[in-house]
Structures are given as structure tokens and as C-alpha cells.
Write a protein that holds these residues in place. Structure first.
Motif, PDB file in Angstrom:
ATOM      1  N   ASN A   8       0.818  -1.221   0.000  1.00  0.00           N
ATOM      2  CA  ASN A   8       0.000   0.000   0.000  1.00  0.00           C
ATOM      3  C   ASN A   8       0.848   1.265   0.000  1.00  0.00           C
ATOM      4  O   ASN A   8       0.675   2.154   0.831  1.00  0.00           O
ATOM      5  N   ILE A   9       1.775   1.338  -0.959  1.00  0.00           N
ATOM      6  CA  ILE A   9       2.620   2.532  -1.045  1.00  0.00           C
ATOM      7  C   ILE A   9       2.118   3.485  -2.128  1.00  0.00           C
ATOM      8  O   ILE A   9       2.866   4.278  -2.676  1.00  0.00           O
ATOM      9  N   GLY A  10       0.824   3.386  -2.434  1.00  0.00           N
ATOM     10  CA  GLY A  10       0.235   4.327  -3.379  1.00  0.00           C
ATOM     11  C   GLY A  10      -0.147   5.613  -2.677  1.00  0.00           C
ATOM     12  O   GLY A  10      -1.234   5.728  -2.104  1.00  0.00           O
ATOM     13  N   ASN A  11       0.721   6.595  -2.682  1.00  0.00           N
ATOM     14  CA  ASN A  11       0.494   7.850  -1.981  1.00  0.00           C
ATOM     15  C   ASN A  11       0.092   8.961  -2.940  1.00  0.00           C
ATOM     16  O   ASN A  11       0.257   8.847  -4.152  1.00  0.00           O
ATOM     17  N   LYS A  12      -0.405  10.036  -2.390  1.00  0.00           N
ATOM     18  CA  LYS A  12      -0.581  11.254  -3.164  1.00  0.00           C
ATOM     19  C   LYS A  12      -0.116  12.417  -2.316  1.00  0.00           C
ATOM     20  O   LYS A  12      -0.230  12.408  -1.084  1.00  0.00           O
ATOM     21  N   GLY A  13       0.441  13.403  -2.964  1.00  0.00           N
ATOM     22  CA  GLY A  13       0.956  14.546  -2.229  1.00  0.00           C
ATOM     23  C   GLY A  13       1.563  15.554  -3.177  1.00  0.00           C
ATOM     24  O   GLY A  13       1.271  15.560  -4.374  1.00  0.00           O
ATOM     25  N   GLU A  14       2.411  16.405  -2.657  1.00  0.00           N
ATOM     26  CA  GLU A  14       3.015  17.448  -3.473  1.00  0.00           C
ATOM     27  C   GLU A  14       4.328  17.877  -2.850  1.00  0.00           C
ATOM     28  O   GLU A  14       4.588  17.630  -1.667  1.00  0.00           O
ATOM     29  N   LYS A 235      23.228 -12.088  -3.901  1.00  0.00           N
ATOM     30  CA  LYS A 235      22.343 -11.562  -4.931  1.00  0.00           C
ATOM     31  C   LYS A 235      21.049 -11.101  -4.266  1.00  0.00           C
ATOM     32  O   LYS A 235      20.535 -11.765  -3.363  1.00  0.00           O
ATOM     33  N   VAL A 236      20.552  -9.948  -4.727  1.00  0.00           N
ATOM     34  CA  VAL A 236      19.364  -9.335  -4.149  1.00  0.00           C
ATOM     35  C   VAL A 236      18.422  -8.920  -5.271  1.00  0.00           C
ATOM     36  O   VAL A 236      18.868  -8.433  -6.319  1.00  0.00           O
ATOM     37  N   ALA A 237      17.126  -9.113  -5.057  1.00  0.00           N
ATOM     38  CA  ALA A 237      16.104  -8.669  -6.004  1.00  0.00           C
ATOM     39  C   ALA A 237      15.282  -7.557  -5.372  1.00  0.00           C
ATOM     40  O   ALA A 237      14.778  -7.704  -4.255  1.00  0.00           O
ATOM     41  N   VAL A 238      15.162  -6.434  -6.085  1.00  0.00           N
ATOM     42  CA  VAL A 238      14.303  -5.326  -5.674  1.00  0.00           C
ATOM     43  C   VAL A 238      13.170  -5.236  -6.686  1.00  0.00           C
ATOM     44  O   VAL A 238      13.414  -5.135  -7.887  1.00  0.00           O
ATOM     45  N   TRP A 239      11.946  -5.276  -6.188  1.00  0.00           N
ATOM     46  CA  TRP A 239      10.776  -5.312  -7.065  1.00  0.00           C
ATOM     47  C   TRP A 239       9.826  -4.188  -6.682  1.00  0.00           C
ATOM     48  O   TRP A 239       9.436  -4.057  -5.526  1.00  0.00           O
ATOM     49  N   LEU A 240       9.475  -3.344  -7.659  1.00  0.00           N
ATOM     50  CA  LEU A 240       8.490  -2.284  -7.484  1.00  0.00           C
ATOM     51  C   LEU A 240       7.320  -2.584  -8.412  1.00  0.00           C
ATOM     52  O   LEU A 240       7.498  -2.657  -9.630  1.00  0.00           O
ATOM     53  N   ASP A 241       6.126  -2.754  -7.842  1.00  0.00           N
ATOM     54  CA  ASP A 241       4.976  -3.192  -8.628  1.00  0.00           C
ATOM     55  C   ASP A 241       3.766  -2.301  -8.360  1.00  0.00           C
ATOM     56  O   ASP A 241       3.248  -2.280  -7.241  1.00  0.00           O
ATOM     57  N   PRO A 242       3.291  -1.535  -9.371  1.00  0.00           N
ATOM     58  CA  PRO A 242       2.187  -0.598  -9.169  1.00  0.00           C
ATOM     59  C   PRO A 242       0.807  -1.238  -9.312  1.00  0.00           C
ATOM     60  O   PRO A 242      -0.031  -0.768 -10.082  1.00  0.00           O
ATOM     61  N   VAL A 243       0.554  -2.319  -8.596  1.00  0.00           N
ATOM     62  CA  VAL A 243      -0.768  -2.957  -8.603  1.00  0.00           C
ATOM     63  C   VAL A 243      -1.155  -3.280  -7.166  1.00  0.00           C
ATOM     64  O   VAL A 243      -0.306  -3.322  -6.271  1.00  0.00           O
ATOM     65  N   ASP A 244      -2.461  -3.488  -6.953  1.00  0.00           N
ATOM     66  CA  ASP A 244      -2.972  -3.870  -5.632  1.00  0.00           C
ATOM     67  C   ASP A 244      -2.515  -2.912  -4.537  1.00  0.00           C
ATOM     68  O   ASP A 244      -2.103  -3.328  -3.448  1.00  0.00           O
ATOM     69  N   GLY A 245      -2.557  -1.617  -4.841  1.00  0.00           N
ATOM     70  CA  GLY A 245      -2.179  -0.625  -3.854  1.00  0.00           C
ATOM     71  C   GLY A 245      -0.723  -0.229  -3.902  1.00  0.00           C
ATOM     72  O   GLY A 245      -0.314   0.739  -3.268  1.00  0.00           O
ATOM     73  N   GLY A 246       0.088  -0.957  -4.660  1.00  0.00           N
ATOM     74  CA  GLY A 246       1.512  -0.654  -4.766  1.00  0.00           C
ATOM     75  C   GLY A 246       2.337  -1.474  -3.794  1.00  0.00           C
ATOM     76  O   GLY A 246       2.115  -1.455  -2.589  1.00  0.00           O
ATOM     77  N   THR A 247       3.287  -2.239  -4.325  1.00  0.00           N
ATOM     78  CA  THR A 247       4.126  -3.110  -3.500  1.00  0.00           C
ATOM     79  C   THR A 247       5.595  -2.906  -3.844  1.00  0.00           C
ATOM     80  O   THR A 247       5.953  -2.741  -5.011  1.00  0.00           O
ATOM     81  N   ALA A 248       6.430  -2.918  -2.825  1.00  0.00           N
ATOM     82  CA  ALA A 248       7.882  -2.894  -3.006  1.00  0.00           C
ATOM     83  C   ALA A 248       8.480  -4.007  -2.166  1.00  0.00           C
ATOM     84  O   ALA A 248       8.063  -4.234  -1.027  1.00  0.00           O
ATOM     85  N   SER A 249       9.450  -4.707  -2.742  1.00  0.00           N
ATOM     86  CA  SER A 249      10.079  -5.819  -2.039  1.00  0.00           C
ATOM     87  C   SER A 249      11.584  -5.782  -2.251  1.00  0.00           C
ATOM     88  O   SER A 249      12.060  -5.515  -3.356  1.00  0.00           O
ATOM     89  N   VAL A 250      12.333  -6.040  -1.176  1.00  0.00           N
ATOM     90  CA  VAL A 250      13.786  -6.228  -1.239  1.00  0.00           C
ATOM     91  C   VAL A 250      14.056  -7.619  -0.683  1.00  0.00           C
ATOM     92  O   VAL A 250      13.798  -7.883   0.494  1.00  0.00           O
ATOM     93  N   LYS A 251      14.566  -8.512  -1.517  1.00  0.00           N
ATOM     94  CA  LYS A 251      14.668  -9.928  -1.147  1.00  0.00           C
ATOM     95  C   LYS A 251      16.071 -10.454  -1.410  1.00  0.00           C
ATOM     96  O   LYS A 251      16.595 -10.328  -2.515  1.00  0.00           O
TER      97      LYS A 251
END
Length: 298
Positions: A8-14, A235-251
Motif C-alpha cells: 500500500n505505497i500508493g500515496n498522493k501529495g506534493e 544476490k538481491v532482487a528489488v521489485w516495485l509493482d504498481p498494482v494492488d495498492g503498490g508493493t515494493a520488495s527487497v529480497k
């Protein structure tokens, strides 16, 4: 912690957008109207920059975007061993050392860096296959324009960030060995920053504070094990996905197997990268109704 997940990282602001910098007086102006952001993964749905602080030995870096049917294609790539760099530029605050500019009020702008990030360069260079002690940035090899990057400090080297309108996967291979003396004070780090910060970036502390506050968005960092063995990078995977409220993962994917990051990730490989780690997971609901990022006159 083996994986950090933000939901849920879908924010709005300025925020206040820099539109003018005067090298002689130190004046910095902002646009009359604040720049707005919104949408899932905002403000990371705009182009981003990768920033590294040493000591770090970056072995590989690959950036992927969707190519259809669940697959992803590699758009940008670096391999230290083969000294391969495709679609990337290595930069640092070394303005006046061969490229970029330096001034009394704003200090050194972004410039090309030498292979060890210990100084500037007049032309783009490939990062050396060794432990890098200092801070450096990685952006695309495409020159900035106002529509994409916003205001650019006159004379600065300015490149576009990694586009943010779709899902993105960053794959990294690196170690962070302890060293006796480093530019980062033996506190290595990797983070993403809104790419609009970089064209106005300087090495003067008060300017950096104001401009970063005006246009950056960062995730707070949880504790992940530091890969101190230079002979056993992870090895590390960083994933930014703009669906379902917005998801970010560092794995953390584990200790390196020596394989290169390929030119394509098929749907099965993408699914495995997105899968929840079997190890210790830190998950945070990042939902915020409104974000107001304050800007400062500098």
C-alpha cells in the motif's frame, strides 16, 4: 531479515519543485505551483536513481521491465568482471574534475566519475571490479530533458533515471567488506531516490538538505545481514509493482552462484523472484492518506 516488503505505497501529495539556481548568489527558487504526485508506488512511480555508498564491491546490476506474457526484459546491465556496461552511467559529486561544475555556494555538481569513484572524469567510465570506498550514483545513459528530469543545474552532468510507470525489477550482486578507511565511514548502503533530485544535486550540506526534502522519497531501512565476505557476494532482487495498492520488495536471493543475470526473465523466473521468502520477512503497510513533503529556501 531475508526480505523486506512494503504494501500500500500508493500515496498522493506534493512538493516544491526547484526551477532556478544562481551559482553567484546561492539563490534557489521553486515553482509557483507545487508539483503533485499520485498513484500506486508514488513517488517511486516517477524515474528513480540508484545510489551506492561504499565500501561496496558491485559485481552485477540489471534492470528489467515487462515485455509481455509475464516475462521481463533486461534494459540496463553492468558486469564488473567483464567490464560490461549497457545503458548505464556512473556519476558522483565530482563537478569541476573533468566534467560538471563547482561553485562556492552549491559546491560540486554531478559529474562523470573515474572507475574507482575517487575523482571525476571528462567522459563516462565503467566502474572498476574492486571495492569502491566512496558514494556513487547509477542512472541511464540518456541525456536529461526538462519534461523528464525537471530543472537541471547549469553545467551539471544530468542523465535520466530508470522509468517508473510500470513494474520494475532490479537485480544486484555485491559484497560490503569492512575496510580500514572509506569515504562512507564503513557504513555501506544502497537506496533509491527520485531522479528529479539529481540534476540539482550538490555536495554542499544545506543545499542537499533543502533539495532532497523538496523532491525525494525514501523507504526507511530495516536490518539485513551485511555481506562482508568479498569472496561470497550475495544476490538481491528489488521489485516495485504498481498494482494492488503498490508493493515494493527487497529480497535476498542467497550467496552468488556465479551466474550472470540474463537478458530475459521468463514468467516462472519472475514468479520466483516475487515469491515470499522462506526466511525471516519484515512486512510494513506503508499506507498514508496524504503526503506533504516540505521544501526549503536555500
Amino acid at each position: 531479515v531475508d526480505q523486506i516488503i512494503y504494501t500500500n505505497i500508493g500515496n498522493k501529495g506534493e512538493y516544491k519543485e526547484v526551477v532556478y539556481m544562481n551559482e553567484d548568489t546561492g539563490e534557489c527558487r521553486f515553482a509557483d505551483a507545487n508539483r503533485t504526485f499520485s498513484g500506486e508506488t508514488a513517488p517511486f512511480n516517477e524515474p528513480v536513481t540508484l545510489i551506492f555508498r561504499g565500501p561496496i564491491h558491485l559485481k552485477q546490476l540489471a534492470v528489467y521491465t515487462p515485455s509481455g506474457a509475464g516475462a521481463f526484459s533486461r534494459n540496463h546491465y553492468y558486469n564488473a568482471a567483464s567490464q560490461t556496461s549497457q545503458g548505464l552511467t556512473f556519476l558522483g559529486n565530482r563537478g569541476g574534475e573533468g566534467s560538471g561544475v563547482v561553485g562556492g555556494h552549491f559546491g560540486a555538481s554531478l559529474s562523470y566519475i573515474n572507475p574507482t569513484a575517487s575523482g571525476g572524469s571528462s567522459t563516462p567510465q565503467i566502474l572498476a571490479n574492486e571495492v569502491i570506498a566512496n558514494e556513487f550514483l547509477v542512472m541511464t545513459d540518456q541525456d536529461c530533458d526538462f519534461a523528464t528530469c525537471g530543472y537541471v543545474r547549469p553545467g551539471s552532468i544530468a542523465k535520466k533515471g530508470f522509468p517508473g510507470t510500470t513494474s520494475r525489477i532490479f537485480l544486484l550482486e555485491f559484497s560490503m567488506p569492512h575496510t580500514a578507511s572509506t569515504g562512507g565511514g564503513d557504513m555501506p548502503a544502497i537506496w533509491l531516490e527520485n531522479a528529479r533530485v539529481c540534476p540539482t544535486r550538490s555536495n554542499t550540506a544545506d543545499v542537499r538538505a533543502g533539495i532532497r526534502a523538496a523532491a525525494s522519497g525514501k523507504f526507511s531501512r530495516s536490518c539485513m545481514p551485511r555481506p562482508v565476505d568479498q569472496n561470497a557476494p550475495i544476490k538481491v532482487a528489488v521489485w516495485l509493482d504498481p498494482v494492488d495498492g503498490g508493493t515494493a520488495s527487497v529480497k535476498i536471493l542467497g550467496t552468488s552462484d556465479g551466474a550472470q543475470f540474463g537478458g530475459q526473465l521468463n514468467a516462472g523466473e519472475v514468479s520466483d523472484l516475487k515469491k515470499r521468502s522462506a526466511g525471516l520477512v519484515s512486512e510494513t503497510d506503508y499506507a498514508i492518506a496524504t503526503v506533504q513533503t516540505r521544501g526549503y529556501q536555500v
